[in-house]
Design a protein around this motif. Structure first.
Motif, PDB file in Angstrom:
ATOM      1  N   VAL A 147      27.254  15.589  68.627  1.00 32.02           N
ATOM      2  CA  VAL A 147      27.844  16.536  67.678  1.00 32.02           C
ATOM      3  C   VAL A 147      26.743  17.422  67.105  1.00 32.02           C
ATOM      4  O   VAL A 147      25.782  16.926  66.517  1.00 32.02           O
ATOM      5  N   PHE A 148      26.878  18.732  67.288  1.00 35.77           N
ATOM      6  CA  PHE A 148      25.871  19.680  66.825  1.00 35.77           C
ATOM      7  C   PHE A 148      26.438  20.553  65.707  1.00 35.77           C
ATOM      8  O   PHE A 148      27.613  20.926  65.729  1.00 35.77           O
ATOM      9  N   SER A 149      25.586  20.890  64.758  1.00 38.03           N
ATOM     10  CA  SER A 149      25.990  21.811  63.700  1.00 38.03           C
ATOM     11  C   SER A 149      26.105  23.219  64.283  1.00 38.03           C
ATOM     12  O   SER A 149      25.669  23.481  65.412  1.00 38.03           O
ATOM     13  N   ALA A 150      26.662  24.138  63.500  1.00 36.97           N
ATOM     14  CA  ALA A 150      26.788  25.526  63.950  1.00 36.97           C
ATOM     15  C   ALA A 150      25.422  26.130  64.235  1.00 36.97           C
ATOM     16  O   ALA A 150      25.246  26.908  65.178  1.00 36.97           O
ATOM     17  N   GLU A 151      24.424  25.765  63.437  1.00 40.44           N
ATOM     18  CA  GLU A 151      23.072  26.286  63.631  1.00 40.44           C
ATOM     19  C   GLU A 151      22.491  25.822  64.967  1.00 40.44           C
ATOM     20  O   GLU A 151      21.889  26.603  65.707  1.00 40.44           O
ATOM     21  N   ALA A 152      22.676  24.535  65.273  1.00 40.40           N
ATOM     22  CA  ALA A 152      22.152  23.988  66.531  1.00 40.40           C
ATOM     23  C   ALA A 152      22.881  24.587  67.723  1.00 40.40           C
ATOM     24  O   ALA A 152      22.269  24.844  68.770  1.00 40.40           O
ATOM     25  N   GLN A 153      24.180  24.821  67.593  1.00 36.80           N
ATOM     26  CA  GLN A 153      24.951  25.427  68.681  1.00 36.80           C
ATOM     27  C   GLN A 153      24.460  26.838  68.963  1.00 36.80           C
ATOM     28  O   GLN A 153      24.290  27.230  70.121  1.00 36.80           O
ATOM     29  N   LYS A 154      24.216  27.590  67.918  1.00 37.09           N
ATOM     30  CA  LYS A 154      23.726  28.964  68.099  1.00 37.09           C
ATOM     31  C   LYS A 154      22.365  28.979  68.778  1.00 37.09           C
ATOM     32  O   LYS A 154      22.109  29.795  69.665  1.00 37.09           O
ATOM     33  N   PHE A 155      21.482  28.062  68.352  1.00 43.20           N
ATOM     34  CA  PHE A 155      20.164  28.003  68.980  1.00 43.20           C
ATOM     35  C   PHE A 155      20.288  27.668  70.460  1.00 43.20           C
ATOM     36  O   PHE A 155      19.617  28.280  71.303  1.00 43.20           O
ATOM     37  N   GLY A 249      17.259  24.709  66.114  1.00 43.64           N
ATOM     38  CA  GLY A 249      16.469  24.261  67.257  1.00 43.64           C
ATOM     39  C   GLY A 249      15.897  22.875  67.056  1.00 43.64           C
ATOM     40  O   GLY A 249      15.904  22.042  67.971  1.00 43.64           O
ATOM     41  N   VAL A 250      15.401  22.608  65.843  1.00 44.32           N
ATOM     42  CA  VAL A 250      14.866  21.282  65.536  1.00 44.32           C
ATOM     43  C   VAL A 250      15.983  20.238  65.657  1.00 44.32           C
ATOM     44  O   VAL A 250      15.786  19.169  66.254  1.00 44.32           O
ATOM     45  N   GLU A 251      17.145  20.544  65.095  1.00 40.34           N
ATOM     46  CA  GLU A 251      18.274  19.606  65.182  1.00 40.34           C
ATOM     47  C   GLU A 251      18.702  19.394  66.629  1.00 40.34           C
ATOM     48  O   GLU A 251      18.975  18.264  67.053  1.00 40.34           O
ATOM     49  N   PHE A 252      18.747  20.474  67.392  1.00 39.98           N
ATOM     50  CA  PHE A 252      19.196  20.397  68.783  1.00 39.98           C
ATOM     51  C   PHE A 252      18.329  19.426  69.580  1.00 39.98           C
ATOM     52  O   PHE A 252      18.838  18.554  70.292  1.00 39.98           O
ATOM     53  N   TYR A 253      17.013  19.533  69.448  1.00 41.74           N
ATOM     54  CA  TYR A 253      16.137  18.648  70.205  1.00 41.74           C
ATOM     55  C   TYR A 253      16.112  17.235  69.626  1.00 41.74           C
ATOM     56  O   TYR A 253      15.938  16.264  70.366  1.00 41.74           O
ATOM     57  N   ASP A 254      16.307  17.113  68.321  1.00 42.49           N
ATOM     58  CA  ASP A 254      16.451  15.781  67.730  1.00 42.49           C
ATOM     59  C   ASP A 254      17.642  15.057  68.344  1.00 42.49           C
ATOM     60  O   ASP A 254      17.576  13.873  68.683  1.00 42.49           O
ATOM     61  N   LYS A 255      18.752  15.794  68.490  1.00 44.72           N
ATOM     62  CA  LYS A 255      19.977  15.207  69.042  1.00 44.72           C
ATOM     63  C   LYS A 255      19.802  14.845  70.517  1.00 44.72           C
ATOM     64  O   LYS A 255      20.274  13.791  70.964  1.00 44.72           O
ATOM     65  N   ILE A 256      19.139  15.709  71.272  1.00 46.60           N
ATOM     66  CA  ILE A 256      18.909  15.415  72.690  1.00 46.60           C
ATOM     67  C   ILE A 256      18.052  14.162  72.850  1.00 46.60           C
ATOM     68  O   ILE A 256      18.334  13.301  73.685  1.00 46.60           O
ATOM     69  N   LEU A 257      17.016  14.044  72.030  1.00 48.66           N
ATOM     70  CA  LEU A 257      16.154  12.866  72.097  1.00 48.66           C
ATOM     71  C   LEU A 257      16.929  11.603  71.730  1.00 48.66           C
ATOM     72  O   LEU A 257      16.776  10.558  72.373  1.00 48.66           O
ATOM     73  N   GLU A 299       8.317  20.196  68.430  1.00 44.89           N
ATOM     74  CA  GLU A 299       7.103  20.434  67.652  1.00 44.89           C
ATOM     75  C   GLU A 299       6.727  21.906  67.650  1.00 44.89           C
ATOM     76  O   GLU A 299       6.209  22.430  66.658  1.00 44.89           O
ATOM     77  N   GLY A 300       6.989  22.586  68.765  1.00 46.12           N
ATOM     78  CA  GLY A 300       6.693  24.013  68.840  1.00 46.12           C
ATOM     79  C   GLY A 300       7.513  24.816  67.840  1.00 46.12           C
ATOM     80  O   GLY A 300       7.007  25.761  67.217  1.00 46.12           O
ATOM     81  N   ILE A 301       8.774  24.441  67.664  1.00 45.14           N
ATOM     82  CA  ILE A 301       9.634  25.139  66.697  1.00 45.14           C
ATOM     83  C   ILE A 301       9.196  24.836  65.276  1.00 45.14           C
ATOM     84  O   ILE A 301       9.168  25.716  64.412  1.00 45.14           O
TER      85      ILE A 301
END
Length: 310
Positions: A147-155, A249-257, A299-301
């Motif tokens: 489940v991704f927030s709107a911010e993570a989906q946009k990224f 972007g940070v949330e997106f990669y947190d979720k993938i990990l 980390e880059g983001i």
């Protein structure tokens, strides 16, 4: 037999330049095919289906997609289109400035929110031959990671737009013909260095094999290095649009990990072979470098956010 081989060698030597150009052009064309015609190739491969019918992208996700294009400063959206894809994060192919444009697939779980998980829980996911029980502890953890927030989906959508808009597919497709041309250069240089242009055929054949090996290694190294550069560049462009996109972007990669850690646990031995304890992916084969680590992309983001804040 030897006579035929000799004739073939003479023919290849005589027309080596046209053959090299044709070979490189053919490899580039083959690599670009599904990017030139994404609607009839790539989209057919990733299109989501339900009860024998293609799934239509929801109005919500179409709206999010159009907002991302607007935020990206793309005034004319005719060269970008979206469709409902399977999987758990966006995928894309195509070249925006070509007639067919670019296609971006957005998965069904992007319809889900913390209050409405129907885009996830109404799907059967099989892991190691067993259906995931969404009510179990492992199933609940996996569900949360999807489940991704709107911010993570946009990224996630923006990074695909950035990759395609910057010509990522063209650069990737150019690696193979570039390395193929390099094989010919390596062969000529090695023969020149060792004075084998008029030497025994066996020795020249050995040099050609060595050149082919160098070309293969060059291909794997260049392909992986370019892929990682494109990934980091796309992340930077997407996260650099606003603070909102960077947080996404940070949330997106947190979720993938988190998702990969759960899959590593659920898949047993196979999961341990595919995923590192951190959630990153292991190489697909020995000659391939590591996939662009999700940890370093995250980390880059974070580093970019610190730079903007300073």
């Amino acid at each position: 037999m030897a006579s035929r081989f000799l004739k073939l060698s003479v023919l290849l030597q005589k027309y080596r330049a046209p053959l090299l150009i044709a070979s490189c052009g053919g490899v580039f064309t083959a690599n670009m095919f599904y990017h030139v015609f994404p609607d009839s190739s790539y989209r057919q491969l990733y299109q989501a289906w339900h009860k024998g019918e293609p799934v239509v992208l929801s109005e919500k996700l179409e709206s999010v997609f159009q907002q991302v294009l607007k935020d990206f400063g793309i005034s004319s959206a005719k060269n970008f289109s979206a469709f409902a894809s399977f999987g758990f994060h966006p995928v894309g192919a195509g070249v925006p400035w070509l007639p067919a444009g670019a296609q971006i697939g957005i998965p069904a779980n992007f319809n889900s929110t913390t209050d409405d998980l129907s885009g996830i829980t109404n799907r059967n996911i099989f892991i190691s031959g067993k259906t995931v029980d969404w009510s179990s502890e492992a199933g609940s953890a996996l569900k949360e990671a999807l489940v991704f927030s709107a911010e993570a989906q946009k990224f996630a959508i923006a990074r695909e737009v950035a990759r395609l808009q910057s010509g990522g597919p063209v650069l990737t497709a150019a690696v193979a013909p570039f390395c193929l041309g390099g094989v010919w250069v390596y062969s000529v240089v090695l023969k020149q260095v060792f004075g084998l242009h008029g030497g025994p055929m066996l020795m020249r054949g050995a040099v050609n094999i060595v050149a082919l090996g160098i070309g293969a290694v060059s291909y794997f190294l260049t392909s992986d290095a370019l892929s990682q550069w494109i990934d980091y560049s796309s992340d930077k462009r997407a996260a650099g649009m606003s603070r909102e996109y960077a947080r996404g972007g940070v949330e997106f990669y947190d979720k993938i990990l988190s998702r990969n850690k759960m899959l590593r646990s659920l898949m047993g031995q196979k999961g341990e072979e595919m995923y590192a304890p951190s959630g990153n992916l292991f190489p697909a084969h020995v000659l391939q470098l590591k996939h662009t680590p999700y940890t370093s992309r995250r980390e880059g983001i974070l580093a970019l956010m610190k730079e903007e804040k300073a």
